[in-house]
Write an enzyme that holds these catalytic residues in place. Structure first.
Site, PDB file in Angstrom:
ATOM      1  N   GLU A 191      -3.574   3.051   9.132  1.00 50.96           N
ATOM      2  CA  GLU A 191      -4.401   2.319   8.170  1.00 50.96           C
ATOM      3  C   GLU A 191      -3.695   1.031   7.766  1.00 50.96           C
ATOM      4  O   GLU A 191      -2.918   1.013   6.840  1.00 50.96           O
ATOM      5  CB  GLU A 191      -4.672   3.210   6.950  1.00 50.96           C
ATOM      6  CG  GLU A 191      -5.469   2.551   5.844  1.00 50.96           C
ATOM      7  CD  GLU A 191      -6.867   2.141   6.265  1.00 50.96           C
ATOM      8  OE1 GLU A 191      -7.390   2.697   7.240  1.00 50.96           O
ATOM      9  OE2 GLU A 191      -7.417   1.245   5.608  1.00 50.96           O
TER      10      GLU A 191
ATOM     11  N   GLN B  40       2.628  11.330  -1.534  1.00 56.59           N
ATOM     12  CA  GLN B  40       3.347  11.229  -0.272  1.00 56.59           C
ATOM     13  C   GLN B  40       4.815  11.600  -0.451  1.00 56.59           C
ATOM     14  O   GLN B  40       5.511  10.975  -1.250  1.00 56.59           O
ATOM     15  CB  GLN B  40       3.235   9.791   0.245  1.00 56.59           C
ATOM     16  CG  GLN B  40       3.907   9.564   1.579  1.00 56.59           C
ATOM     17  CD  GLN B  40       3.878   8.088   1.979  1.00 56.59           C
ATOM     18  OE1 GLN B  40       3.952   7.204   1.131  1.00 56.59           O
ATOM     19  NE2 GLN B  40       3.765   7.822   3.267  1.00 56.59           N
ATOM     20  N   GLY B  41       5.285  12.577   0.297  1.00 57.36           N
ATOM     21  CA  GLY B  41       6.695  12.973   0.229  1.00 57.36           C
ATOM     22  C   GLY B  41       7.443  12.529   1.470  1.00 57.36           C
ATOM     23  O   GLY B  41       7.724  13.329   2.364  1.00 57.36           O
ATOM     24  N   TYR B  42       7.721  11.254   1.534  1.00 61.02           N
ATOM     25  CA  TYR B  42       8.439  10.704   2.687  1.00 61.02           C
ATOM     26  C   TYR B  42       9.880  10.324   2.311  1.00 61.02           C
ATOM     27  O   TYR B  42      10.831  10.949   2.722  1.00 61.02           O
ATOM     28  CB  TYR B  42       7.719   9.446   3.194  1.00 61.02           C
ATOM     29  CG  TYR B  42       6.675   9.689   4.262  1.00 61.02           C
ATOM     30  CD1 TYR B  42       5.937  10.869   4.290  1.00 61.02           C
ATOM     31  CD2 TYR B  42       6.414   8.733   5.238  1.00 61.02           C
ATOM     32  CE1 TYR B  42       4.975  11.089   5.261  1.00 61.02           C
ATOM     33  CE2 TYR B  42       5.455   8.946   6.213  1.00 61.02           C
ATOM     34  CZ  TYR B  42       4.730  10.114   6.232  1.00 61.02           C
ATOM     35  OH  TYR B  42       3.787  10.323   7.191  1.00 61.02           O
ATOM     36  N   SER B  43      10.046   9.261   1.492  1.00 60.84           N
ATOM     37  CA  SER B  43      11.377   8.717   1.190  1.00 60.84           C
ATOM     38  C   SER B  43      12.248   9.733   0.460  1.00 60.84           C
ATOM     39  O   SER B  43      11.748  10.571  -0.297  1.00 60.84           O
ATOM     40  CB  SER B  43      11.264   7.481   0.300  1.00 60.84           C
ATOM     41  OG  SER B  43      10.609   6.450   0.973  1.00 60.84           O
TER      42      SER B  43
ATOM     43  N   SER C  22      10.305  -2.116   4.577  1.00 59.32           N
ATOM     44  CA  SER C  22      10.684  -3.380   3.934  1.00 59.32           C
ATOM     45  C   SER C  22      10.453  -4.549   4.893  1.00 59.32           C
ATOM     46  O   SER C  22      10.303  -4.360   6.101  1.00 59.32           O
ATOM     47  CB  SER C  22      12.161  -3.345   3.529  1.00 59.32           C
ATOM     48  OG  SER C  22      12.975  -3.412   4.692  1.00 59.32           O
TER      49      SER C  22
ATOM     50  N   GLU D  80      12.511  -6.601   5.894  1.00 54.18           N
ATOM     51  CA  GLU D  80      13.605  -6.666   6.878  1.00 54.18           C
ATOM     52  C   GLU D  80      13.293  -5.740   8.063  1.00 54.18           C
ATOM     53  O   GLU D  80      13.517  -6.108   9.215  1.00 54.18           O
ATOM     54  CB  GLU D  80      14.930  -6.248   6.225  1.00 54.18           C
ATOM     55  CG  GLU D  80      15.481  -7.267   5.237  1.00 54.18           C
ATOM     56  CD  GLU D  80      14.690  -7.343   3.934  1.00 54.18           C
ATOM     57  OE1 GLU D  80      14.131  -6.316   3.500  1.00 54.18           O
ATOM     58  OE2 GLU D  80      14.609  -8.450   3.356  1.00 54.18           O
TER      59      GLU D  80
END
Lengths: 377, 398
Positions: B244, B126-129, B381, B383
């Site tokens: 999911e 996964q290339g998100y962050s 997160s 938060e």
């Protein structure tokens, strides 16, 4: 009432803090952590020259300190910098036990410790003893004018580097009785002594130690036969002051790193520390920090008390530090986010140091139980 | 109100149990039971076993080769797998990318990629962050510039879990730097063998090489690797994140973890008695178990709704927060139970071919305690989750 350090202690704190800030950088520490030996001999001798080891011994023992507040000052700074070198094991426990119990000949070793030329390890805990100081199954028996040691010691920190192990063994009494425990100096490489070494999660190394018919002369005994427990308790009390101070110093670093990060890291167009959800939690961290500092002062200030008062104060301090330390370490990581999960970032190591102090000489619950028992006494 | 499974659900559970008893490789389960991490080979082997049975893709429609189980069945399967110490199904292709392709991908993309996910040809990551885009994911900066029939991609992704094993990565990239943040993002499929991609491991605080940085320098990506429409990637990304979430509470992992703690506490002696009889330790265990019992029912309540087609909303965020708190508390209990033997660096105890350092009932529990601090950080997160709950329930959002 005066909560200021004496001039001597203030100077010690200043010079130690300056030295560690210059020399014990994150990069230097990471190199030490990745090394084979578990600590840096260069740092060790430099700190010995600086008088850090001498500060842990009284003048009568050849040092220039040795009181609770000396120990607290030194270990707070070691904790602040995340130092992994074995000051607790070689100096406070090993050297301290020899200084407390040793004969004139044996006392000579204390000079070597203070000079930074001799390492020691306290081989006391056993696989089944957990945090129970009196539980010693390792046996010592006299045979043909010698002592024969048999048993197993668990998680002996600094055992591989130690020139001498200080081994506790039972000469009489049941397995968990305070009476009957003796201490013996066992030189590294003695026949029958086997070490299985491994790294520790928070840095440094330890070993599982097996004693299989290890023979030492009667003169290797420290103090009177079967009468070592009082000295062990006193030295472990000092070690608990040191661990509390170390955790407190490390908590300060965790809080400093977190504060810096909160005001540097931007998400949603502003420093994350400006989000109240994080700002309030940071404030809580600082409140617990002050509690921790006072707990260390309480423990250090009562180290020279009679055992019951001494141990009650220390149990209270370590219980509080265990709780505050866990909160501090976990919250510091959480407020940082992913970056704090990486091995190369300073906080990762600092958080491990804090939490792992909870596994030496009693965890939070152990000290709570001790505090309850000693308060009722 | 009926708290028990239906006869059909019980029959299903028994079928899953029988399958696990027969097919789950013993060594792999033992490795996981002792706190070890399965490697690529173990994970691929387990995928193949599940695929042969038709159970690798519980959430996929049958038309695509999935099991098409409902939410309750999926929950039962996940619980039984956790209890049996099966490896986790690697989610990136199966439960993250696949639903996006099924809903927004072209027929050609579905036909090409979905079978390769099932048969193990492709391992997706996964290339998100990005370093500057964590909680604020929409601020991502990795650029894709259209040049003829290619995009040229430049930038950096981070926290790429198991990226070292992957041959494909799905990425959020910025295709319109002038649009409002969420409106200039596209969803690209990128072959990891393309020149210009570099994967650098990030070692986590417990010593594990679990996540990576992925660097893109002038990486040429064919335009047919765009999913859906250009600049609509944020919509697909949100769909992926909310799709999911049945296992978000991690009830099965908590149960397995609590069993481990109890096993340790029975064997460990404290003050002459088993630790499990120590009133302070027993109180800690009982408290977390009471929490877990209630959360398990919360989880089932939400799953039951999902099973009749009601999508979980803020409940998923609630489960994520509570579920991670409980799992982390159990990790904390495990390190406490270990006593001084929590101190050794875990890598040696975790290896199956090495004698454990301490008693064999103590695994690398302190390493696990530190590693699982990630649970409340990743996937949005805690938060961020609390922010979602408050925003929705206070009426500040939809």
């Amino acid at each position: 009432m005066n909560f200021d350090l004496t001039d001597e202690r203030q100077m010690l704190q200043d010079s130690l803090r300056r030295f560690l800030a210059d020399r014990y950088t994150t990069a230097a520490r990471n190199a030490i952590l990745e090394g084979e030996t578990g600590f840096s001999p260069e740092i060790w001798s430099a700190l010995a020259d600086l008088g850090v080891i001498g500060a842990l011994f009284t003048e009568a023992q050849g040092g220039f300190g040795g009181a609770g507040f000396d120990i607290a000052v030194v270990f707070e700074e070691l904790g602040r910098a995340g130092v992994v070198e074995p000051f607790l094991d070689t100096a406070l426990l090993g050297g301290g036990l020899i200084a407390a119990l040793g004969s004139e000949d044996q006392q000579a070793l204390v000079g070597d410790v203070i000079a930074g030329t001799l390492h020691l390890a306290f081989a006391h805990g056993e696989p089944a003893s957990r945090y129970d100081l009196a539980r010693v199954e390792t046996t010592a028996r006299g045979e043909a004018g010698e002592i024969v040691l048999d048993g197993r010691k668990a998680v002996v920190v600094n055992a591989e580097a130690a020139g001498q192990l200080i081994v506790s063994a039972r000469e009489s009494g049941g397995v968990d009785e305070p009476d009957g425990i003796s201490l013996f100096l066992v030189p590294a490489g003695t026949r029958g002594l086997a070490l299985r070494g491994y790294p520790l999660l928070a840095g440094g190394r330890a070993a599982e130690v097996t004693l299989d018919a290890v023979r030492v002369p009667v003169s290797a005994r420290l103090g009177a036969a079967g009468q070592a427990f009082g000295a062990i308790e006193a030295r472990v009390a000092a070690a608990n002051v040191a661990l509390a101070a170390e955790a407190m110093g490390a908590m300060e670093t965790a809080a400093r790193l977190t504060g810096d990060y909160l005001m540097t890291r931007k998400q949603f167009g502003r420093p994350i520390g400006t989000f109240q959800a994080l700002a309030h939690r940071f404030a809580d961290l600082l409140i617990e920090m002050e509690q921790a500092r006072s707990a260390v002062i309480n423990a250090a200030g009562h180290l020279e008390d009679a055992p019951q008062s001494r141990d009650r104060q220390i149990a209270a301090a370590r219980n509080l530090i265990g709780r505050a330390g866990r909160l501090g370490a976990e919250e510091a990581i959480q407020m940082h986010g992913g970056i704090a999960m990486t091995q190369e970032y300073e906080l990762a190591h600092i958080a491990k140091r804090i939490v792992m102090t909870d596994h030496r000489f009693g965890d939070t619950d152990h000290h709570l139980e001790r505090f309850i028992a000693l308060s009722a006494a | 109100m009926d708290l028990s499974y239906s006869p059909d659900e019980i029959a299903f559970r028994d079928e899953v149990r029988a399958f696990l008893a027969e097919k789950l490789p013993r060594e792999t389960a033992e490795l996981i039971r002792r706190g070890g991490h399965p490697g690529k080979a173990e994970m691929e082997a387990w995928h193949a076993i599940l695929n042969e049975k038709g159970w690798l893709a519980p959430n996929w429609p049958k038309a695509f080769g999935g099991a098409e189980w409902n939410a309750v069945q999926r929950h039962i399967f996940e619980e039984e797998c956790a209890a049996a110490n099966a490896p986790r199904i690697v989610p990136f292709g199966l439960s993250m990318l696949a639903p996006v392709l099924m809903k927004f991908g072209s027929k050609a993309q579905q036909d090409h990629y979905l079978p390769r996910i099932l048969d193990g040809t492709d391992w997706w990551c996964q290339g998100y962050s990005e370093p500057g885009a964590g909680s604020d994911l929409a601020s991502l900066k990795t650029r894709a510039v259209r040049q003829g029939d290619h995009y040229i991609v430049n930038g950096q992704k981070t926290w790429t879990t198991l990226g070292q094993y992957a041959n494909w990565i799905f990425c959020l990239v910025r295709t319109d730097p002038d649009a409002k943040q969420q409106e200039g993002i596209s969803f690209l499929l990128i072959d990891m063998d393309t020149p210009g991609i570099e994967v650098r491991p990030i070692i986590l605080l417990d010593g594990t090489p679990e996540v990576n940085e992925v660097w893109f320098t002038d990486v040429k990506v064919p335009v047919e690797n765009l999913v859906g429409e250009e600049n609509k990637g944020w919509t697909y990304a949100k769909y992926l994140l909310t799709h999911e979430r049945t296992n978000i509470a991690g009830v099965g992992f908590s149960r397995a973890g609590l069993e481990t703690v109890k096993r340790m506490a029975r064997a460990e002696i404290s003050g002459g008695r088993p630790l499990i009889e120590n009133p302070h330790f027993a109180a800690r265990m009982a408290t977390v178990e009471a929490d877990l019992m209630a959360m398990s029912t919360t989880n089932l309540r939400i799953i039951s709704k999902a099973a009749v087609g009601q999508a979980p909303g803020v409940e998923a965020s609630m489960l994520k927060v509570k579920g991670t708190i409980i799992r982390q508390e159990i990790n904390d209990l495990a390190r406490r139970a270990a006593g001084p033997y929590a101190m050794p660096f875990a890598s040696e105890t975790a290896l199956g071919d090495n004698d454990p350092i301490g008693p064999d009932y103590i695994g690398p529990v302190a390493a696990e305690y530190f590693n699982n601090r990630k649970l409340s950080i990743f996937g949005g997160s805690n938060e961020i989750q609390r922010g979602i709950i408050a925003k929705v329930k206070l009426g500040g959002g939809k």
